[in-house]
Write a protein that holds these residues in place. Structure first.
Motif, PDB file in Angstrom:
ATOM      1  N   ILE A  54      55.054  33.691  47.260  1.00  0.00           N
ATOM      2  CA  ILE A  54      55.316  34.316  48.556  1.00  0.00           C
ATOM      3  C   ILE A  54      55.886  33.283  49.524  1.00  0.00           C
ATOM      4  O   ILE A  54      55.242  32.261  49.788  1.00  0.00           O
ATOM      5  CB  ILE A  54      54.032  34.922  49.152  1.00  0.00           C
ATOM      6  CG1 ILE A  54      53.448  35.961  48.201  1.00  0.00           C
ATOM      7  CG2 ILE A  54      54.320  35.549  50.521  1.00  0.00           C
ATOM      8  CD1 ILE A  54      52.132  36.536  48.645  1.00  0.00           C
ATOM      9  N   GLU A  75      45.013  37.063  51.823  1.00  0.00           N
ATOM     10  CA  GLU A  75      45.335  38.495  51.759  1.00  0.00           C
ATOM     11  C   GLU A  75      45.914  38.876  50.407  1.00  0.00           C
ATOM     12  O   GLU A  75      45.650  39.967  49.891  1.00  0.00           O
ATOM     13  CB  GLU A  75      46.323  38.834  52.866  1.00  0.00           C
ATOM     14  CG  GLU A  75      46.639  40.315  52.984  1.00  0.00           C
ATOM     15  CD  GLU A  75      47.565  40.607  54.150  1.00  0.00           C
ATOM     16  OE1 GLU A  75      48.779  40.786  53.914  1.00  0.00           O
ATOM     17  OE2 GLU A  75      47.078  40.619  55.289  1.00  0.00           O
ATOM     18  N   ASN A  76      46.691  37.974  49.809  1.00  0.00           N
ATOM     19  CA  ASN A  76      47.361  38.296  48.549  1.00  0.00           C
ATOM     20  C   ASN A  76      46.635  37.803  47.304  1.00  0.00           C
ATOM     21  O   ASN A  76      46.706  38.447  46.251  1.00  0.00           O
ATOM     22  CB  ASN A  76      48.775  37.718  48.570  1.00  0.00           C
ATOM     23  CG  ASN A  76      49.695  38.458  49.519  1.00  0.00           C
ATOM     24  OD1 ASN A  76      50.299  39.455  49.157  1.00  0.00           O
ATOM     25  ND2 ASN A  76      49.787  37.971  50.752  1.00  0.00           N
TER      26      ASN A  76
END
Length: 247
Positions: A54, A75-76
């Protein structure tokens, strides 16, 4: 390092990009950061836009960037295993010509960026009771070169070397390892930025009589990322630069 989560700052080119590529090969999740949106997007596309990588645009001199990198990672991927503080700037300038704005620029990006990004990840690593922080220094801290006046830049890197030891001392109890990688002359875009047209001409600064490659720094980062009994150290990856010179 398979499925571990790595944050790499300054990841769009040079050493940072080589680090990202190696960790992807090893199966890690990577948050790759750069302050330059165009270069970061280009680097991400060249990687094939993998789902376990990311890109996050942001200047690490801004404290909020570190917090955003942590937010995206959690979050990921739910965890943060390694932070590699690679982003930084370096340029020669004679001591008598250094202005306050020069000092501010080097210390804001190099030292404060490293400091605050590390500060952002520490709470999560404490929760995990495990983590690794790798900082990027320079052999010039220990082995100055008279013909390369860079007091401002080297001083900011020297602060990073000292910071590494202190942070390692404070967080060893939490099983958080902190080390510095100290490169010699490396074949990367940085050489052109500081006016070195032929990096190989500097080979004699190293006992091995050659300059280093970005892959060699990446391999050191990978080793330190999973070395469970190394902390507070400065690892010179410099072909003998701090020991002597080839003539």
């Amino acid at each position: 390092m398979k499925e571990k989560t790595i944050i790499v700052t300054g990841a769009s080119t040079g050493i940072g990009n080589a680090i990202v590529k190696l960790f992807i090969e090893k199966g890690s999740n990577v948050i790759m950061n750069s302050s330059n949106k165009e270069r970061l997007e280009k680097a991400y596309k060249e990687l094939g836009e993998p789902s376990n990588v990311i890109p996050v645009v942001g200047d690490i001199a801004n404290r909020e960037t570190g917090r955003e990198l942590v937010r995206v990672a959690l979050e990921n991927f739910g965890r943060i295993d390694v932070l590699i503080n690679n982003a930084g700037i370096f340029a020669p300038k004679p001591f008598s010509e250094v202005e306050e704005e020069d000092l501010d620029r080097f210390f804001n990006i190099n030292f404060k960026g490293t400091y605050f990004t590390s500060q952002a990840v520490i709470p999560q690593m404490q929760k995990q009771q495990k983590g690794t922080i790798l900082n990027m220094g320079t052999v010039l801290v220990d082995h100055a070169i008279a013909g390369f006046p860079a007091s401002a830049a080297v001083s900011s890197k020297g602060a990073i070397h000292t910071f590494t030891r202190q942070l390692a001392a404070e967080y060893g109890k939490d099983n958080i390892k902190v080390n510095t990688i100290s490169p010699g002359i490396i074949r990367s875009p940085l050489q052109g930025k500081i006016g070195v047209e032929d990096a190989d001409s500097l080979a004699g600064l190293h006992l091995l009589n050659r300059i280093g490659e970005t892959q060699e720094i990446a391999e050191t980062a990978y080793y330190l990322a999973h070395a469970d009994f190394v902390t507070g150290e400065t690892i010179n990856v410099a072909g003998g630069h701090t020991i002597g010179h080839a003539i």
